[in-house]
Design a protein around this motif. Sequence first.
Motif, PDB file in Angstrom:
ATOM      1  N   ILE A 190       1.000  -1.317   0.085  1.00 23.92           N
ATOM      2  CA  ILE A 190      -0.232   0.222  -0.122  1.00 23.92           C
ATOM      3  C   ILE A 190       0.329   0.950   0.081  1.00 23.92           C
ATOM      4  CG2 ILE A 190      -1.266   1.268   1.402  1.00 23.92           C
ATOM      5  CD1 ILE A 190      -2.985  -0.659  -0.184  1.00 23.92           C
ATOM      6  N   SER A 191       1.857   1.198   0.865  1.00 26.74           N
ATOM      7  CA  SER A 191       3.055   2.398   0.830  1.00 26.74           C
ATOM      8  C   SER A 191       3.625   2.571  -0.067  1.00 26.74           C
ATOM      9  CB  SER A 191       3.399   2.480   2.467  1.00 26.74           C
ATOM     10  OG  SER A 191       2.605   2.456   3.776  1.00 26.74           O
ATOM     11  N   SER A 193       5.321   3.099  -3.939  1.00 23.22           N
ATOM     12  CA  SER A 193       5.073   3.374  -5.270  1.00 23.22           C
ATOM     13  C   SER A 193       5.299   2.421  -6.125  1.00 23.22           C
ATOM     14  CB  SER A 193       5.735   5.041  -5.779  1.00 23.22           C
ATOM     15  OG  SER A 193       7.160   5.138  -5.643  1.00 23.22           O
ATOM     16  N   SER A 396       0.541  10.627 -10.113  1.00 21.70           N
ATOM     17  CA  SER A 396       1.270   9.171  -9.370  1.00 21.70           C
ATOM     18  C   SER A 396       2.611   9.053  -9.518  1.00 21.70           C
ATOM     19  CB  SER A 396       0.208   8.634  -9.701  1.00 21.70           C
ATOM     20  OG  SER A 396       0.569   8.365 -11.038  1.00 21.70           O
ATOM     21  N   ALA A 399       6.578  10.365  -3.768  1.00 23.22           N
ATOM     22  CA  ALA A 399       6.124   9.633  -2.308  1.00 23.22           C
ATOM     23  C   ALA A 399       5.860  11.512  -2.383  1.00 23.22           C
ATOM     24  CB  ALA A 399       6.022   9.257  -1.300  1.00 23.22           C
ATOM     25  N   HIS A 434       5.227   8.355   5.956  1.00 19.95           N
ATOM     26  CA  HIS A 434       3.717   7.585   6.566  1.00 19.95           C
ATOM     27  C   HIS A 434       3.265   6.667   8.014  1.00 19.95           C
ATOM     28  CE1 HIS A 434      -0.852   5.100   5.624  1.00 19.95           C
ATOM     29  NE2 HIS A 434       0.229   3.900   5.952  1.00 19.95           N
ATOM     30  N   LYS A 447       0.353  13.222  -0.854  1.00 19.14           N
ATOM     31  CA  LYS A 447       0.204  11.977  -1.265  1.00 19.14           C
ATOM     32  C   LYS A 447      -0.380  10.573   0.326  1.00 19.14           C
ATOM     33  CE  LYS A 447       1.094   9.072  -4.233  1.00 19.14           C
ATOM     34  NZ  LYS A 447       0.739   8.761  -6.049  1.00 19.14           N
ATOM     35  N   ASN A 448       0.812  11.417   1.354  1.00 14.88           N
ATOM     36  CA  ASN A 448       0.556  10.932   1.897  1.00 14.88           C
ATOM     37  C   ASN A 448      -1.262  10.829   2.634  1.00 14.88           C
ATOM     38  OD1 ASN A 448       3.176   9.591   2.541  1.00 14.88           O
ATOM     39  ND2 ASN A 448       4.381  11.509   3.536  1.00 14.88           N
ATOM     40  N   GLU A 450      -3.653  10.475   1.216  1.00 16.43           N
ATOM     41  CA  GLU A 450      -4.414   9.083   0.603  1.00 16.43           C
ATOM     42  C   GLU A 450      -4.120   7.879   1.093  1.00 16.43           C
ATOM     43  OE1 GLU A 450      -6.765   8.232  -2.522  1.00 16.43           O
ATOM     44  OE2 GLU A 450      -6.417  10.361  -1.948  1.00 16.43           O
ATOM     45  N   ARG A 451      -2.755   7.533   0.896  1.00 21.50           N
ATOM     46  CA  ARG A 451      -2.093   6.051   1.214  1.00 21.50           C
ATOM     47  C   ARG A 451      -2.883   5.972   3.127  1.00 21.50           C
ATOM     48  NH1 ARG A 451       4.106   6.697  -0.394  1.00 21.50           N
ATOM     49  NH2 ARG A 451       3.620   6.088  -3.155  1.00 21.50           N
ATOM     50  N   GLU A 454      -6.079   5.008   2.236  1.00 21.93           N
ATOM     51  CA  GLU A 454      -6.431   3.508   2.000  1.00 21.93           C
ATOM     52  C   GLU A 454      -6.263   2.496   2.974  1.00 21.93           C
ATOM     53  OE1 GLU A 454      -2.721   2.931  -1.243  1.00 21.93           O
ATOM     54  OE2 GLU A 454      -4.504   4.552  -1.991  1.00 21.93           O
TER      55      GLU A 454
END
Length: 791
Positions: A190-191, A193, A396, A399, A434, A447-448, A450-451, A454
């Motif tokens: 998940i974390s 890329s 995308s 990170a 994260h 970005k963090n 969004e993760r 998730e």
Amino acid sequence: MALSTGHVASQLRHLVYYHLDNNLIRNALFLAGRLHAYEPRSFEAQYLLALCHLQNGEVKAALECSQGSGSRGLHVGCAYVYAQACLDLGKYLDGVTALERSKSLWGSKNHWNKHSETSRQHLPDAAAVYCLLGKLWQAHKDLNKAVDCYVDSLKLNPFMWDAFLGLCATGVNIRVPNIYQLSPELLAIISASPDDVDSVSGHLSPTEGAFSAQTTGNSGGDPFMVSATRGEVDATYGSSALWEKFNGSSVSVASVPPPVIHEGMETPSSQSSGSEEFRIANGVTDPGSAWEPPFAPARKNRTIQTMSLDHTGQAPPKMRPTGIRPRTKTRTEFEEPPVGPADREPPPAPRIGDRKRTVSGQVAHPLPPQPTEPGAPQRRSVRLFNQIKPTTSKLSSSALTGRDGREVKKVRSAHAKGRPATTSTMGRVSLVLHLFPPPPVFPPLPKNAERSKELEALSWLLGLFTKLASGYSALSRYKCPDAIQHFNSLSQGQRETPWVLAQLGRAYFEQAMYGEAAKYFSRVQTLAPSRIEDMEIYSTVLWHLKNDVELAYLAHQLLEADRLSPQAWCAIGNSFSHQRDHDQALKCFKRATMLDPEFAYAFTLQGHEYVANEEYDKALDAYRHGINADNRHYNAWYGLGTVYDKMGKLEFAEQHFRNAGTINPTNAVLICCIGLVLEKMNNPKNALVHYERACSLAPHSVLARFRKARVLMKMHDFKFALAELKVLKDMAPDEANVHYLLGKLYKMLHDKGNAIKHFTTALNLDPKAAQFIKDAMESLDDDDMEDDDIA
């Protein structure tokens, strides 16, 4: 201009997948036939044709189409379809052999979290194949190997629900919390890329796996040839510690064994375990040269204004701003429609003087990072960044990329000045941001965020599966109160679904609480009138409740929903059985077993009807067929014990009742049956132990208390027997046998008044037993006359 065979095949594949995705199976089958005729030696063409036949319900045709390459393990898709066809046709070992031979092609694949609305992986990964292997071994009655395969499947993908159901069906003890937990591997997927180094598990991403393979084993050849090292890298790219303590095991999926070459297997010697899709797309169909499809190549080191047309005669797509450095767009980015690996064209040959690059566009031998000097030329990423106007679209890349170019520029000027920014460093920073609170100097990055969402969603989903799996596991081991507790802990939206309500109905049914079970099954019928699964249990519930009207309506509704389902014919048979038409009921139950020879419950219902007709030999045969279909079907073991009890073979009856009790140790009826056999074998003490256990498991069971009181009377323990019968009288005031037994007990206690009172009540409740009750009352008068003579 010459016709491009690769483009024709690519268009046909696109059309096949289009029709499959839109559930137009017949169209897909027709187009798959065209593709196979155009490329008869292509493994993917064989796979698509077999897949279309399988989805169209033509199992034998799917077996024939996939047998050539699937049985030899040359293509993972063909082997998978071939094994599925073998499962349906009963050729279990053939399916197992095909999957084992193709293990080098799927053993290192993990497609978890790689499917979305716009992209998918059309070939199975290791979790799916292990699940199918478990089904094949389970059908072959090798439960140990089936359990191993199911465990391997759940280690790779904890959401493989079929594998969990298979585990429960084998009866093994499952530690559910060890399956559904947020492991470091899930965090890594998940974390991190796709281009980052996985700092949690220490493994490379697929892009860097290809880079390592090319620089070490294939540096001097075709840049699109990937060596076998790629398989070793991909073997660890997944969740490996989900079951660290499952069943006391400390096995980790990170240690996937290397590909095993089976005897007679046609496997390329120095290539990856991927497949031949890319070579087939370009007109190469040699079965012995299968390898991994590469990622799309990166653009050359040129500015946008000077980019020329590529070898296809079309201008390359415009580059989007990607933050600190540009990179090739991966399959996980969905701003543009994804292109399958088989549809990509090979890049033009590298020009003399260009630095060699990997498939993903990175430099094969990067120079060591140099500190930034004032007079040094600008980095290529900075030049591209300055030339491209920032947009507000989502990006995308790494990170540290913000939502637009201004945010990225601000972050770089504040913190990245004077030090190089490499891919691996950025990946580590993103994971640190994260997993731990960011330092005050770093602003929160989108970005963090969004993760983080998730991960929050994944945690919630794992919690949901924990409750569902815990409830089903408890129910499969017949711990019904625990199962009810787990299912009731679900949110209302999840609890009020047909599947959960059906499990709650089954849990109450196993406790002989037929009224509560009927309430839940009735709600299932309201929510899903066409549901077939578990409805045979509902028909038995209505049979016990003697609700003939509802039972007939249910049978009619199930027959209308699916007249070829064994559940519908079981319901019809129960309806005839309730009307005492045992011959018609037997015909219906036999029809159910013809439709599904593995439907154990229909064989058990057959046995019950044979017992009602006193055809004990046929009943034994029916129960044995049920056990052969499902060795853990305790109802069939109970039926065998009942038949042997009626035949007077008490030792055999006790053995089979105990077998049923081993499978279902919480069933009060089974425990009472064991006690009854022991009572008949003149062992009242052990019988009393079983009756007391049955009363503790089911305090509201009238049968358990009745038999307990009766054995206490045989042991002349009248005080405790009277206490049990008084409780029983309050529980079942209209039960004639209870009043009859109370009359006999008062007769032993020489309480003539109460004895006559309860004998009279029993006579009024059951006039058919008048002769027995009158004999008991007359014997009471004879005892009084004997007492007068003695006086």
